[in-house]
Design an enzyme around this catalytic site. Sequence first.
Site, PDB file in Angstrom:
ATOM      1  N   ARG A  99      97.609  -4.896 -63.612  1.00  0.00           N
ATOM      2  CA  ARG A  99      97.147  -6.263 -63.911  1.00  0.00           C
ATOM      3  C   ARG A  99      97.753  -6.808 -65.194  1.00  0.00           C
ATOM      4  NH1 ARG A  99      93.551  -2.317 -63.638  1.00  0.00           N
ATOM      5  NH2 ARG A  99      92.313  -1.702 -65.439  1.00  0.00           N
ATOM      6  N   HIS A 154      83.071 -31.286 -57.172  1.00  0.00           N
ATOM      7  CA  HIS A 154      82.555 -31.784 -55.893  1.00  0.00           C
ATOM      8  C   HIS A 154      82.187 -30.647 -54.964  1.00  0.00           C
ATOM      9  CE1 HIS A 154      83.651 -35.867 -57.030  1.00  0.00           C
ATOM     10  NE2 HIS A 154      84.674 -35.277 -57.638  1.00  0.00           N
ATOM     11  N   LYS A 187      90.199   3.216 -50.238  1.00  0.00           N
ATOM     12  CA  LYS A 187      91.540   3.538 -49.727  1.00  0.00           C
ATOM     13  C   LYS A 187      91.488   4.810 -48.874  1.00  0.00           C
ATOM     14  CE  LYS A 187      94.098   1.705 -53.731  1.00  0.00           C
ATOM     15  NZ  LYS A 187      94.957   2.010 -54.868  1.00  0.00           N
TER      16      LYS A 187
HETATM   17  O1  F6P Z   1      94.244  -0.724 -55.856  1.00  0.00           O
HETATM   18  C1  F6P Z   1      94.261  -1.399 -57.073  1.00  0.00           C
HETATM   19  C2  F6P Z   1      95.651  -1.467 -57.634  1.00  0.00           C
HETATM   20  O2  F6P Z   1      96.062  -0.209 -58.043  1.00  0.00           O
HETATM   21  C3  F6P Z   1      95.762  -2.475 -58.773  1.00  0.00           C
HETATM   22  O3  F6P Z   1      95.377  -1.944 -59.982  1.00  0.00           O
HETATM   23  C4  F6P Z   1      97.206  -2.823 -58.706  1.00  0.00           C
HETATM   24  O4  F6P Z   1      97.505  -4.000 -59.402  1.00  0.00           O
HETATM   25  C5  F6P Z   1      97.405  -2.941 -57.214  1.00  0.00           C
HETATM   26  O5  F6P Z   1      96.577  -1.939 -56.662  1.00  0.00           O
HETATM   27  C6  F6P Z   1      98.803  -2.770 -56.730  1.00  0.00           C
HETATM   28  O6  F6P Z   1      99.323  -1.532 -57.101  1.00  0.00           O
HETATM   29  P1  F6P Z   1     100.867  -1.229 -57.011  1.00  0.00           P
HETATM   30  O7  F6P Z   1     101.579  -2.173 -57.904  1.00  0.00           O
HETATM   31  O8  F6P Z   1     101.022   0.198 -57.411  1.00  0.00           O
HETATM   32  O9  F6P Z   1     101.280  -1.451 -55.572  1.00  0.00           O
END
Ligand code: F6P
Length: 511
Positions: A256, A372, A481
Amino acid sequence: MMRCDLTLAWKNLEHHAQAFAGFDLRTAFEQDALRADRLSQTAPHVFADLSKNHLDTATESLLQELARETGLAAHRDAMFRGERINTTEDRAAMHWLLRQPEGSVQGALAEPLAQVHATLQPLLAFAETIRADAQITDVVNIGIGGSDLGPQMAVLALQDFVIPGKRFHFVSNVDGHELAAVLKDLKTESTLFLIASKTFTTLETMTNARSALGWYKAQGGCDVSRHFAALTTNVAAAAEFGIRTTFGFWDWVGGRYSVWSPIGLTVAIAIGAQGFRNLLAGAHAMDQHFQTAPLEQNLPVRLGLLDVWYRNFLNYTSRSIAPYHSALKRLPAHLQQLEMESNGKRVDRNGHALAYGTSPVLWGEPGTNGQHAYFQMLHQGTDIVPLEFIAVKKPTHNLADHHELLLANAIAQAQALMLGQADEGGHKHFPGNRPSTFLLLDELTPASLGALIALQEHRVFVSGSVWGINSFDQWGVELGKVLAQDIHARLASGHVAGLDASTAGLLKRLR
Ligand code: F6P
């Protein structure tokens, strides 16, 4: 570092919150002619008016005391020294190094910074080559989470700076409708696919990448090295996948926080090498502010502490974001991941359960649209939701009236939330005294966007630091996952043995 709820400041804040129950913004402004000035400040590219928030001078000094007792400054400095503050993954958190000027740090960080620039140069050169290549008309970023939201948000936000003649697409969802809709308008010879994945293992991204490669070959495409590039820390996996053009980066960049890394290549192609450097420079200016401004005049610190005050002492469990600029429409989504994936934690850095709340729920839409839709609740609902306005002074269009109407609405909403309407009873009564923050940029440019995003990153660091959590891991995404793999196999086989009745029932219906 002392746990926040064991500090004296925490106890004092609890008492203060009780005495604060009768606080009213209208009275606060009447009684203090300097309130707006004292609770406003400028930081690089951003002016912030915090005065319409539920806080006073005493609140701020107690929060500052809390920051001192929990060792915020030392923790911040540890991050900027490159210490492995992401303890559960044994990694540093050095996204800020990606925006550090070349040669500007000494010691142990000189080498990683040299690597950052040794990667940035070819990345930006590649971006310029693609910009100059008239045959490439479509760039498709395939990634999810931080490998999608940051770049997508930035390309949209900077649309006025985007090179004409190229289209930018973002495919994130494993839902094939998304990729199929993009592919149907593409031609192999004019498309560049960027496979953006820090780990190069993410199910959605790998599935989309395989399908994109399959589509490319099925359409007769035979120059994979020209039409596919990978942005990843897992260079070996990209090579195994068959991609020759790869821009690597490091595990100390969280997903992020990765728009500043090669994950931002789409942005660099869209706005050019200089534009991307300006984005980095704006963020770096905010890094310096965060590192050097006294805590009392440090905007990320003040915002992060305000978040703690609201969450833990006034029990406001969410924050709404209202960008009054249509180009910032994906900003709430980006900030959602930033805040909620970073600070949505229930244990401290040592794995012990917390006795207090952490991340607020973040949500929002651009103004005036939100007005709105859900502003009704902000004005008259039973919950108090602090609202964060983000406005931009100068427009880039010349449509008469529009921008003044937009800004007037932003200011008026903040005013209406605070003032309310006392003279009408019942359904028409507005209680007022509803809090908001007003962030103002002069213009929306790569530099100001960089500063705005870095500001948000650091305010998330501040509240996470006070809460004593690890803001840089995300173990909470793993269980789903794993279970999805099991369910995927069961969807094919039909085996429901060992499943709860609800899961088994849904599975049977979907087969
Ligand atoms: O599953 C969450 C996550 O690991 C996030 O933190 C990250 O941004 C996203 O998946 C994508 O991960 P990657 O860039 O390794 O595909």
